[in-house]
Write a protein that holds these residues in place. Structure first.
Motif, mmCIF file in Angstrom:
data_model
loop_
_atom_site.group_PDB
_atom_site.id
_atom_site.type_symbol
_atom_site.label_atom_id
_atom_site.label_comp_id
_atom_site.label_asym_id
_atom_site.label_seq_id
_atom_site.Cartn_x
_atom_site.Cartn_y
_atom_site.Cartn_z
ATOM 1 N N ILE A 81 0.845 -1.184 0.000
ATOM 2 C CA ILE A 81 0.000 0.000 0.000
ATOM 3 C C ILE A 81 0.884 1.239 0.000
ATOM 4 N N GLU A 82 0.650 2.144 -0.953
ATOM 5 C CA GLU A 82 1.454 3.361 -1.053
ATOM 6 C C GLU A 82 1.057 4.321 0.062
ATOM 7 N N PRO A 83 1.996 4.792 0.855
ATOM 8 C CA PRO A 83 1.662 5.732 1.927
ATOM 9 C C PRO A 83 0.985 6.984 1.378
ATOM 10 N N LEU A 84 0.101 7.557 2.189
ATOM 11 C CA LEU A 84 -0.650 8.737 1.756
ATOM 12 C C LEU A 84 0.279 9.877 1.345
ATOM 13 N N GLY A 85 1.359 10.068 2.108
ATOM 14 C CA GLY A 85 2.298 11.137 1.767
ATOM 15 C C GLY A 85 2.941 10.923 0.423
ATOM 16 N N ALA A 86 3.259 9.674 0.102
ATOM 17 C CA ALA A 86 3.874 9.370 -1.193
ATOM 18 C C ALA A 86 2.889 9.595 -2.324
ATOM 19 N N VAL A 87 1.619 9.252 -2.085
ATOM 20 C CA VAL A 87 0.581 9.496 -3.093
ATOM 21 C C VAL A 87 0.458 10.992 -3.358
ATOM 22 N N ARG A 88 0.414 11.766 -2.267
ATOM 23 C CA ARG A 88 0.315 13.220 -2.406
ATOM 24 C C ARG A 88 1.469 13.770 -3.215
ATOM 25 N N GLU A 89 2.696 13.332 -2.919
ATOM 26 C CA GLU A 89 3.865 13.844 -3.624
ATOM 27 C C GLU A 89 3.834 13.455 -5.100
ATOM 28 N N ARG A 90 3.345 12.252 -5.397
ATOM 29 C CA ARG A 90 3.256 11.815 -6.794
ATOM 30 C C ARG A 90 2.254 12.667 -7.562
ATOM 31 N N VAL A 91 1.097 12.899 -6.956
ATOM 32 C CA VAL A 91 0.082 13.732 -7.601
ATOM 33 C C VAL A 91 0.594 15.156 -7.759
ATOM 34 N N LEU A 92 1.211 15.691 -6.710
ATOM 35 C CA LEU A 92 1.736 17.058 -6.735
ATOM 36 C C LEU A 92 2.791 17.224 -7.819
ATOM 37 N N ALA A 93 3.742 16.299 -7.885
ATOM 38 C CA ALA A 93 4.826 16.406 -8.873
ATOM 39 C C ALA A 93 4.282 16.359 -10.294
ATOM 40 N N THR A 94 3.286 15.503 -10.534
ATOM 41 C CA THR A 94 2.716 15.388 -11.880
ATOM 42 C C THR A 94 1.955 16.646 -12.260
ATOM 43 N N LEU A 95 1.134 17.160 -11.353
ATOM 44 C CA LEU A 95 0.360 18.368 -11.653
ATOM 45 C C LEU A 95 1.268 19.576 -11.818
ATOM 46 N N ARG A 96 2.305 19.665 -10.982
ATOM 47 C CA ARG A 96 3.252 20.770 -11.106
ATOM 48 C C ARG A 96 3.915 20.751 -12.486
ATOM 49 N N GLN A 97 4.351 19.572 -12.914
ATOM 50 C CA GLN A 97 4.992 19.463 -14.218
ATOM 51 C C GLN A 97 4.001 19.719 -15.348
ATOM 52 N N ILE A 120 -3.351 20.030 -4.313
ATOM 53 C CA ILE A 120 -3.854 21.318 -4.811
ATOM 54 C C ILE A 120 -3.492 22.442 -3.845
ATOM 55 N N ARG A 121 -3.625 22.189 -2.553
ATOM 56 C CA ARG A 121 -3.244 23.211 -1.559
ATOM 57 C C ARG A 121 -1.756 23.539 -1.666
ATOM 58 N N ALA A 122 -0.938 22.521 -1.925
ATOM 59 C CA ALA A 122 0.496 22.771 -2.094
ATOM 60 C C ALA A 122 0.759 23.606 -3.335
ATOM 61 N N LEU A 123 0.019 23.345 -4.403
ATOM 62 C CA LEU A 123 0.177 24.125 -5.633
ATOM 63 C C LEU A 123 -0.236 25.578 -5.422
ATOM 64 N N VAL A 124 -1.246 25.792 -4.589
ATOM 65 C CA VAL A 124 -1.641 27.167 -4.238
ATOM 66 C C VAL A 124 -0.494 27.852 -3.501
ATOM 67 N N ALA A 125 0.090 27.161 -2.529
ATOM 68 C CA ALA A 125 1.194 27.733 -1.760
ATOM 69 C C ALA A 125 2.403 28.029 -2.640
ATOM 70 N N GLU A 126 2.628 27.210 -3.672
ATOM 71 C CA GLU A 126 3.764 27.402 -4.575
ATOM 72 C C GLU A 126 3.492 28.466 -5.640
ATOM 73 N N GLY A 127 2.238 28.925 -5.740
ATOM 74 C CA GLY A 127 1.923 30.001 -6.669
ATOM 75 C C GLY A 127 1.498 29.549 -8.060
ATOM 76 N N PHE A 128 1.206 28.256 -8.236
ATOM 77 C CA PHE A 128 0.807 27.771 -9.550
ATOM 78 C C PHE A 128 -0.692 27.901 -9.799
ATOM 79 N N VAL A 129 -1.497 27.719 -8.769
ATOM 80 C CA VAL A 129 -2.948 27.788 -8.906
ATOM 81 C C VAL A 129 -3.503 28.685 -7.809
ATOM 82 N N HIS A 130 -4.769 29.056 -7.960
ATOM 83 C CA HIS A 130 -5.400 29.851 -6.903
ATOM 84 C C HIS A 130 -6.887 29.535 -6.872
#
Length: 222
Positions: free
Chosen positions: A8-24, A57-67
């Motif tokens: 089972i993929e840890p929740l934090g790892a899932v979040r980072e995978r989704v975040l990295a893909t959306l950021r890119q 998505i919240r991380a992307l807001v903090a990084e300035g990519f989305v609002h």
């Protein structure tokens, strides 16, 4: 492997995978300014629950990519001239300083790594591969900051690195960028901090003008 023994993929790892893909996706232009990010659709795309998507998505807001246009509507930000000006002012302050330190502290091994990056950038420029060029050029700038040998300097630039890649991705004057990066490398390799800072300053300011021109066209100011 059965479902009971599957890892089972840890929740934090899932979040980072989704975040990295959306950021890119934003940096590469697959998600464009004004595009909406819908939790349900993204959860289905990644095959995950809404929780890691919401956190990404919240991380992307903090990084300035989305609002948040509204509490229930999240979209990719439209960059403004002020966004670009502020980020390049930060680049001018920190990257120019980093280049001077790098000229004093770079090891032969670190310089060899930058040379290799320049060779790869030349090949990508020849091929016209914008995404690879953007990635290599970002790694080159990261390498210069690393050569400066100042962890606080690295930490200061890290939060805005993605936004800088996003802005400069639209600048397609790749051959000119390659020339400037080679000149900057040679200045650092010379061991002369003043020369390195001068080339870094010229590069940042040229890149600023090019970025404004490509992002805003008729709105660009001399």
């Amino acid at each position: 492997m059965s479902s009971t023994t599957a890892k089972i993929e840890p929740l934090g790892a899932v979040r980072e995978r989704v975040l990295a893909t959306l950021r890119q996706d934003v940096i590469a232009g697959r998600l464009r300014p004004g595009d909406r990010l819908v939790e349900r659709e993204l959860a289905e795309r990644f095959g995950v629950s809404r929780v890691p998507v919401r956190e990404a998505i919240r991380a992307l807001v903090a990084e300035g990519f989305v609002h948040f246009e509204t509490p229930r509507r999240t979209v990719v930000r439209r960059l403004t001239p002020n966004d670009v000006r502020e980020l390049f002012e930060l680049r001018e302050a920190l990257e120019v300083y980093a280049a001077g330190l790098a000229a004093s502290r770079a090891t032969p091994e670190e310089l060899a790594e930058v040379e290799e990056l320049l060779d790869r950038a030349a090949a990508a420029t020849e091929a016209g591969d914008a995404e690879v060029i953007t990635d290599i050029n970002s790694r080159l700038h990261d390498s210069i900051v690393t050569m400066a040998g100042n962890t606080l300097l690295t930490a200061a630039l890290e939060p805005v690195a993605g936004r800088l890649r996003w802005m400069t991705r639209r600048n397609e004057e790749w051959p000119q960028l390659l020339v400037e990066h080679r000149e900057l490398y040679e200045a650092i390799a010379s061991g002369d901090p003043d020369r390195a800072r001068a080339h870094a300053l010229a590069h940042v300011r040229t890149n600023y003008r090019s970025t404004v021109r490509h992002l805003f066209e008729d709105d660009a100011q001399p």
